[in-house]
Write an enzyme that holds these catalytic residues in place. Structure first.
Site, PDB file in Angstrom:
ATOM      1  N   PHE A 138       0.816  -1.142  -0.036  1.00 56.48           N
ATOM      2  CA  PHE A 138      -0.105   0.118  -0.097  1.00 56.48           C
ATOM      3  C   PHE A 138       0.930   1.068   0.033  1.00 56.48           C
ATOM      4  O   PHE A 138       1.733   1.164   0.863  1.00 56.48           O
ATOM      5  CB  PHE A 138      -0.996   0.169   1.157  1.00 56.48           C
ATOM      6  N   ASP A 223       9.113   2.729   1.885  1.00 55.47           N
ATOM      7  CA  ASP A 223       8.262   3.352   2.215  1.00 55.47           C
ATOM      8  C   ASP A 223       7.785   3.036   3.931  1.00 55.47           C
ATOM      9  O   ASP A 223       7.044   1.888   4.278  1.00 55.47           O
ATOM     10  CB  ASP A 223       6.891   2.897   1.630  1.00 55.47           C
ATOM     11  N   LYS A 252       2.344   9.582   8.556  1.00 56.28           N
ATOM     12  CA  LYS A 252       1.569   9.096   9.854  1.00 56.28           C
ATOM     13  C   LYS A 252       2.146   9.341  11.125  1.00 56.28           C
ATOM     14  O   LYS A 252       1.689  10.643  11.520  1.00 56.28           O
ATOM     15  CB  LYS A 252       1.615   7.644   9.640  1.00 56.28           C
TER      16      LYS A 252
HETATM   17  C1  LIG Z   1      -0.915   5.031   5.402  1.00 55.79           C
HETATM   18  C2  LIG Z   1       0.051   4.751   4.367  1.00 55.79           C
HETATM   19  C3  LIG Z   1       0.382   5.462   2.959  1.00 55.79           C
HETATM   20  C4  LIG Z   1      -0.616   6.764   2.749  1.00 55.79           C
HETATM   21  O1  LIG Z   1      -0.676   7.509   3.544  1.00 55.79           O
HETATM   22  P1  LIG Z   1      -1.528   9.011   3.705  1.00 55.79           P
HETATM   23  O2  LIG Z   1      -1.282   9.867   4.657  1.00 55.79           O
HETATM   24  O3  LIG Z   1      -3.145   8.325   3.759  1.00 55.79           O
HETATM   25  O4  LIG Z   1      -1.361   9.285   2.044  1.00 55.79           O
HETATM   26  C5  LIG Z   1       1.440   5.155   2.142  1.00 55.79           C
HETATM   27  N1  LIG Z   1       1.991   4.164   2.572  1.00 55.79           N
HETATM   28  C6  LIG Z   1       1.972   3.378   3.569  1.00 55.79           C
HETATM   29  C7  LIG Z   1       2.785   2.234   4.097  1.00 55.79           C
HETATM   30  C8  LIG Z   1       0.870   3.599   4.503  1.00 55.79           C
HETATM   31  O5  LIG Z   1       0.645   2.821   5.594  1.00 55.79           O
END
Ligand SMILES: *Cc1c(COP(=O)(O)O)cnc(C)c1O
Length: 399
Positions: A138, A223, A252
């Site tokens: 994701f 990420d 986050k």
């Molecule tokens: C939550 C998340 C995102 C997206 O973050 P947003 O602030 O919702 O755009 C991207 N990568 C990972 C691994 C995430 O957990």
């Protein structure tokens, strides 16, 4: 009455992008939140890994109050004091040399994708643009980051997607090696996958990925939007695996609740961005940077918080393993690191989430049969005991 009106208005005025529980949360302190109808909840969702220091941590609140009185926003046409200080702090505590600030995880990944493309466009042989990512990954909801995301349900309906992405199975180094072509510029991975279960990398996987990247002159983007900021018991998850990326993305937990994202890279790669290559009006604004500085102050204070995260993660894990022994027919698997823990059930997890909500505990179900716990790192044994007692009651009813 008031709650009913709010819920009615939500139905009338908000786009229907989330399937929400019929609860309006108004106030929070530490591990607890309260709804408009006065009910108290223990929060094991933690704003989906955002509220790393719990709700309304006094140091974060005071930093925001002070900064709001001093300067709320000023353009990136000028230097911004809290932004400079935060960048220095992140660089000192990571592999990176340079930071770009934005407002969310998707934007951080978007910036990473732009940076690698630009970097390779400026090489003498500039035909590399393809990024390999993992199935079930994701990376966000913008067009580029949903294209990077390895889940059909997130892409479906938004075609045509962006060219230049391929997906291979996570933890399959052979598949990754086979997917590399002369056009590959980067591999983009979450060090620990967070959606569709908490999926851990095999012991040597990330090291092998790093080697593969070095051998082919490809960049590694990690990420760490979810795994970063102490969540796994280290400030960044890559520290567990003896590798460093070329680029890392954060969001986050970075602002302790304030919306801020960041994309970090080595000096060499960062040179590809020049004035007007990329930007963001709000990116690195004084308010959110002050919140992030205060969050880092607490996270890094004598390593206390990271130590707490490791200890509480271990305790949580032990209690869940005991539940698994007691209910082998319900819990199939437990995985995770620090305070990012997933449990795979043998059945649909939604009724468990609902039963916990009714009993005053917020927990999260990611995919159909997966529960994911991302509580604030300030959690104590007492709260973990409360949750596992309630899970025991709920599982007892189910079995
Ligand atoms: C939550 C998340 C995102 C997206 O973050 P947003 O602030 O919702 O755009 C991207 N990568 C990972 C691994 C995430 O957990």
């Amino acid at each position: 009455m008031e709650t009913k009106k709010l819920l009615d208005d939500a139905g009338h005025y908000l786009m229907n992008t989330y399937s929400r529980f019929p609860v309006v949360l108004r106030k929070g302190r530490g591990m607890k939140v309260w709804s408009t109808d006065g009910k108290e909840y223990l929060d094991f969702v933690g704003g989906l890994a955002v509220n790393c220091l719990g709700h309304c941590h006094p140091k974060v609140v005071i930093a925001i109050q002070k900064q709001a009185q001093r300067l709320l926003h000023i353009s990136n046409l000028y230097h911004i004091e809290p932004q400079i200080k935060l960048a220095r702090r992140l660089v000192i505590n990571s592999f990176a040399d340079k930071v770009f600030f934005c407002n969310s995880g998707a934007e951080a990944n978007e910036a990473a994708i732009k940076l690698v493309r630009k970097y390779f466009r400026e090489q003498p042989v500039n035909n590399r643009f393809e990024i390999i990512t993992a199935i079930n990954s994701f990376h966000g909801r913008t067009i580029a980051t949903l294209t990077a995301t390895g889940q059909d349900k997130i892409k479906s309906g938004f075609e045509p997607l962006l060219p230049g992405f391929r997906h291979v199975a996570f933890n399959d180094i052979e598949a990754l090696a086979a997917a590399i072509t002369g056009q590959t510029c980067a591999i983009m991975l979450e060090p620990i996958q967070g959606e569709g279960g908490v999926k851990m990398p095999d012991e040597s996987y990330l090291r092998n990925v790093r080697e593969l990247c070095d051998r082919h002159g490809i960049l590694l983007i990690l990420d760490e939007v979810q795994t970063g900021m102490g969540r796994t018991g280290k400030l960044f998850a890559y520290e567990h695996y003896g590798v460093t990326p070329d680029i890392m993305t954060l969001a986050k937990g970075l602002g302790g609740g304030a919306p801020i994202g960041a994309m970090l890279s080595t000096a060499r790669i960062a040179t590809a961005f020049q004035p007007s290559s990329h930007g963001s009006t709000f990116g690195g604004n004084p308010l959110v940077c002050a919140a992030a500085m205060a969050t880092l102050d607490v996270l890094l204070e004598d390593d206390l918080m990271l130590d707490q995260c490791r200890r509480m993660g271990g305790y949580f894990r032990k209690k869940l393993e005991a539940l698994k022994e007691e209910f082998p027919g319900i819990i199939a698997n437990i995985s995770g690191a620090g305070l990012l823990i997933g449990i795979e059930l043998t059945r649909n997890a939604a009724p468990v989430v609902k039963a916990c909500l009714d009993r005053g505990i917020l927990i999260n179900c990611t995919a159909g049969n997966i529960l994911r716990f991302m509580p604030p790192l300030i959690i104590t044994e007492k709260e973990i005991d409360l949750l596992t007692d309630i899970l025991e009651q709920v599982f007892d009813r189910l079995s």
